[in-house]
Design an enzyme around this catalytic site. Structure first.
Site, short mmCIF file in Angstrom:
data_model
loop_
_atom_site.label_atom_id
_atom_site.label_comp_id
_atom_site.label_asym_id
_atom_site.label_seq_id
_atom_site.Cartn_x
_atom_site.Cartn_y
_atom_site.Cartn_z
N LEU A 28 0.83 -1.21 0.00
CA LEU A 28 0.00 0.00 0.00
C LEU A 28 0.86 1.25 0.00
CD1 LEU A 28 -2.56 1.71 0.35
CD2 LEU A 28 -2.46 1.19 2.80
N TYR A 29 1.86 1.30 0.88
CA TYR A 29 2.70 2.50 0.95
C TYR A 29 3.45 2.73 -0.35
CZ TYR A 29 1.76 1.97 5.95
OH TYR A 29 1.15 1.85 7.18
N ARG A 30 3.94 1.69 -0.95
CA ARG A 30 4.64 1.86 -2.23
C ARG A 30 3.67 2.33 -3.30
NH1 ARG A 30 9.54 2.43 -0.23
NH2 ARG A 30 10.68 0.48 0.15
#
Length: 204
Positions: free
Chosen positions: A154-156
């Site tokens: 998700l963060y990427r």
């Protein structure tokens, strides 16, 4: 919650989150596998964070208006324990200023395990970032095998990059990664390239 379409994303004030703090901490404890001691420590920390400058919370309510997910952040400023610890681990002063001065600190982003994998975590993060009003956003997450972690994916996907890897906190045996991203994205969004911030379809 069998159907993510029956979920509702709302923005809450510190006062609103405080009145339902136990529900939120239940979500965190279930997601993290915390026992009673860690649960109570997390509750105390969250209540302390409510007074942070620029505090903002996003909450996912289930079909019975029950809290099934929540996240919150606040302005990153000198004197805050987390900010100063991370700043001390970034040897280049210009990097500290560029990423940490008046950033949005994403402190928590939690979902009940039964609700994960349906785009709700992304909706919460995008909702928080779209209303942050800061130049950058920063967060801390335990080191792991990236391909196996939904949180890391998700963060990427949301454009976060490495600022510091292998950071250690006092009293915690785990290593942590520090991520950051510019706000808004280069395309004017807070999500994927070409994504102007629309959330997954959800209704009350």
């Amino acid at each position: 919650m069998p159907d993510a379409m029956r979920a509702c994303l709302v923005m809450w004030t510190p006062e609103q989150l405080a009145t339902r703090a136990d529900e939120a901490i239940d979500v965190l404890a279930e997601a993290m596998g915390y026992g009673p001691a860690m649960r109570e420590g997390s509750r105390r920390q969250m209540l302390e964070h409510l007074a942070m400058p620029g505090f903002r919370a996003v909450v996912i309510l289930g079909p019975l208006a029950d809290v099934v997910g929540f996240g919150y952040g606040y302005l990153c400023r000198p004197g805050q324990w987390w900010r100063d610890w991370v700043a001390g681990a970034m040897p280049v002063v210009a990097d500290r200023r560029r990423w940490l001065d008046e950033a949005c600190t994403v402190s928590e982003l939690q979902l009940r395990p039964s609700c994960q994998g349906r785009g709700l975590g992304e909706a919460m993060l995008r909702g928080m970032l779209s209303s942050a009003g800061t130049r950058t956003a920063v967060l801390s997450t335990p080191e792991t095998v990236e391909a196996r972690s939904g949180a890391w994916r998700l963060y990427r996907r949301m454009g976060f990059r490495d600022l510091r890897r292998g950071l250690r906190y006092p009293g915690d045996p785990r290593a942590f990664a520090i991520f950051g991203r510019d706000l808004p994205g280069r395309d004017g969004s807070v999500g994927r390239a070409g994504d102007r911030g629309a959330w997954p379809a959800m209704s009350r």
